[in-house]
Design an enzyme around this catalytic site. Structure first.
Site, PDB file in Angstrom:
ATOM      1  N   HIS A 123       0.867  -1.186   0.000  1.00 52.62           N
ATOM      2  CA  HIS A 123       0.000   0.000   0.000  1.00 52.62           C
ATOM      3  C   HIS A 123       0.907   1.241   0.000  1.00 52.62           C
ATOM      4  O   HIS A 123       2.023   1.194   0.509  1.00 52.62           O
ATOM      5  CB  HIS A 123      -0.825  -0.061   1.288  1.00 52.62           C
ATOM      6  N   ASP A 200       3.052  -4.562   8.072  1.00 46.95           N
ATOM      7  CA  ASP A 200       1.873  -3.710   7.915  1.00 46.95           C
ATOM      8  C   ASP A 200       0.653  -4.624   8.077  1.00 46.95           C
ATOM      9  O   ASP A 200       0.290  -5.351   7.162  1.00 46.95           O
ATOM     10  CB  ASP A 200       1.906  -3.046   6.531  1.00 46.95           C
ATOM     11  N   GLN A 203      -4.597  -4.950   7.113  1.00 46.28           N
ATOM     12  CA  GLN A 203      -5.653  -5.860   6.643  1.00 46.28           C
ATOM     13  C   GLN A 203      -5.691  -7.162   7.430  1.00 46.28           C
ATOM     14  O   GLN A 203      -6.563  -8.000   7.186  1.00 46.28           O
ATOM     15  CB  GLN A 203      -5.451  -6.190   5.153  1.00 46.28           C
ATOM     16  N   LYS A 226     -10.241  -0.409  10.941  1.00 47.68           N
ATOM     17  CA  LYS A 226     -10.370  -1.607  10.104  1.00 47.68           C
ATOM     18  C   LYS A 226     -10.656  -2.839  10.950  1.00 47.68           C
ATOM     19  O   LYS A 226     -10.740  -3.952  10.437  1.00 47.68           O
ATOM     20  CB  LYS A 226      -9.094  -1.812   9.284  1.00 47.68           C
ATOM     21  N   CYS A 364      -4.925   2.534  -3.449  1.00 50.85           N
ATOM     22  CA  CYS A 364      -3.679   3.057  -2.856  1.00 50.85           C
ATOM     23  C   CYS A 364      -2.517   2.084  -3.037  1.00 50.85           C
ATOM     24  O   CYS A 364      -1.680   1.929  -2.134  1.00 50.85           O
ATOM     25  CB  CYS A 364      -3.851   3.384  -1.375  1.00 50.85           C
TER      26      CYS A 364
HETATM   27  N1  PLP Z   1      -1.736  -0.658   4.647  1.00 55.48           N
HETATM   28  C1  PLP Z   1      -2.685  -1.413   4.066  1.00 55.48           C
HETATM   29  C2  PLP Z   1      -2.333  -2.791   3.581  1.00 55.48           C
HETATM   30  C3  PLP Z   1      -3.980  -0.913   3.926  1.00 55.48           C
HETATM   31  O1  PLP Z   1      -4.926  -1.662   3.339  1.00 55.48           O
HETATM   32  C4  PLP Z   1      -4.273   0.393   4.418  1.00 55.48           C
HETATM   33  C5  PLP Z   1      -5.611   0.977   4.224  1.00 55.48           C
HETATM   34  O2  PLP Z   1      -6.363   0.609   3.344  1.00 55.48           O
HETATM   35  C6  PLP Z   1      -3.265   1.122   5.023  1.00 55.48           C
HETATM   36  C7  PLP Z   1      -2.004   0.563   5.124  1.00 55.48           C
HETATM   37  C8  PLP Z   1      -3.508   2.494   5.562  1.00 55.48           C
HETATM   38  O3  PLP Z   1      -4.398   2.461   6.639  1.00 55.48           O
HETATM   39  P1  PLP Z   1      -4.942   3.813   7.269  1.00 55.48           P
HETATM   40  O4  PLP Z   1      -5.509   4.610   6.149  1.00 55.48           O
HETATM   41  O5  PLP Z   1      -5.972   3.361   8.262  1.00 55.48           O
HETATM   42  O6  PLP Z   1      -3.799   4.498   7.924  1.00 55.48           O
END
Ligand code: PLP
Length: 406
Positions: A123, A200, A203, A226, A364
């Site tokens: 992401h 990370d 998900q 999430k 993203c």
């Molecule tokens: N990393 C992954 C794999 C994600 O799916 C997301 C959000 O969709 C993020 C990071 C970023 O999360 P946040 O926008 O809650 O900071």
């Protein structure tokens, strides 16, 4: 509590909402999850009965709020298998957690020409902060490739590791492909080369068991929203010994021990990384969400989600010209697809009119979408309050949209 889907759905007020007069079929859970009533109530009662700024007050309400905030930290530590609350840093979410780490880790551990390894399926939140750190410290970003099924090429990842590798930053689950990465194995590989690892977990925490100590993860990031908690709160887990050696991130109240105009000494963990008034309502509401999940039972939740995913994939594959992106052996909660030459936005917009919420676009993860050579995907992502009936409705409406668009 047992896994009774009707009771569970009743716990989520939004699931009774009508969209254009039709029942909401919410399949955008990878973007954000809906909130059970107990979480909503917790937010209201916290403001209504114990709202006071924490840590610094000696009055009753401040102490009550402080105890609740610190109890929430303990709940979160237990939920992810952290050994101590000192390892749980509150942030605004995964994005802030990674930015925090990228900033302080590079300051402390990186020298020019050192290397950070990420993967092709990251992401933007796990790409851009490392690019920024690389620019500031003259580091090199190395990118581990994936194969045609959307699995990480572990052999290629291993080739990228060397004595200059300082950190491997990798998603636990890809938000586009649904691939579950073998993070325990990746951590072992990185450690064998003396590199640290950030997972990370944006998900993952909501959809599979996470035990940071068992994984031996150095850092693990996730977002409250999430995992059925509120927006604006998240966590950076870090091993205590590592967090201790890192410099602070932002300066301000809370993160200090003593301040004079000449010199400041910093607070102990985890407060060293928590400048300013923390989201002490978000923390207790997040803990409520985690307790709610555990009351239902994570095993039952994950089994239901797994069933939903398999069922949805099977139903989608019945559609002519269906292309599903991400066919990893270990796949979780997310299905990205395209049908023929239909543009994902067109499909998403028509589906919306039927009450079905899916996400369309690059999610993203632009470098991954570019690699796949597509304009984006339609992404359906499940949570434990979804049902096979909803999947049937979604597939039926999808077929009707395709009749219009093809
Ligand atoms: N990393 C992954 C794999 C994600 O799916 C997301 C959000 O969709 C993020 C990071 C970023 O999360 P946040 O926008 O809650 O900071």
């Amino acid at each position: 509590m047992s896994f009774d889907i009707d009771n569970i759905r009743n716990d989520f007020p939004i699931l009774a909402e009508k969209i254009y007069g039709k029942p909401l079929v919410y399949l955008d859970n990878a973007a954000t999850t809906q909130k059970p009533r107990c979480v909503l109530d917790k937010i209201t009662t916290t403001y209504a009965t114990q709202n006071a700024n924490i840590h610094r007050g000696i009055h009753y309400l401040s102490q009550k709020a402080t105890l609740a905030h610190e109890a929430a930290r303990q709940t979160i530590a237990t939920f992810i298998g952290a050994r101590s609350t000192n390892e749980i840093v509150f942030t605004r979410g995964t994005t802030e957690s990674i930015n925090l780490l990228a900033s302080v880790f590079a300051d402390r551990f990186c020298r020019p020409d050192d290397e950070i390894v990420i993967t092709q399926m990251e992401h933007h939140s796990n790409i851009v902060p490392w690019q920024m750190a690389a620019e500031r410290h003259r580091l090199h970003l190395r990118v581990a490739p994936i194969d045609e099924r959307g699995e990480l090429r572990l052999d290629e990842l291993e080739k990228l590791l060397n004595h200059r590798t300082r950190l491997v930053a990798v998603a636990h689950i890809s938000n586009v492909l649904g691939t579950v990465n073998p993070v325990k194995r990746i951590i072992e590989m990185a450690h064998a080369h003396g590199a640290k690892v950030l997972i990370d977990g944006a998900q993952a925490v909501a959809h599979l068991p996470v035990d940071v100590a068992d994984l031996d993860a150095d850092f693990y990031a996730f977002s409250g929203h999430k995992i059925y908690g509120p927006t604006g709160i998240g966590v950076l887990y870090g091993k205590e010994a590592l967090l201790d050696t890192l410099p602070p991130y932002q300066g301000g109240g809370e993160m200090i021990q003593n301040v004079t105009f000449e010199k400041t000494t910093y607070n102990e963990l985890p407060y060293k990384f928590e400048a300013g008034t923390p989201d002490f309502v978000g923390s207790v509401a997040l803990a409520e969400a985690l307790n709610y999940m555990d009351n239902i039972g994570r095993e039952a939740i994950f089994a239901h989600e797994d069933h939903l995913l398999r069922y949805a994939e099977q139903r989608l594959r019945e559609i002519p010209k269906m292309r599903i992106f991400g066919n990893a052996a270990d796949k979780n909660s997310v299905i990205s697809f395209l049908v023929g030459n239909v543009h994902p936005y067109d499909l998403g917009m028509l589906l919306d009119k039927t009450g079905v919420a899916v996400r369309t676009g690059h999610h993203c993860a632009q470098p991954l979408i570019d690699l796949l050579g597509i304009p984006g995907t339609v992404r359906a992502s499940v949570a434990f309050y979804n049902t096979c009936n909803e999947i049937d409705y979604f597939v039926e409406q999808l077929r009707r949209c395709l009749d219009i668009l093809q």
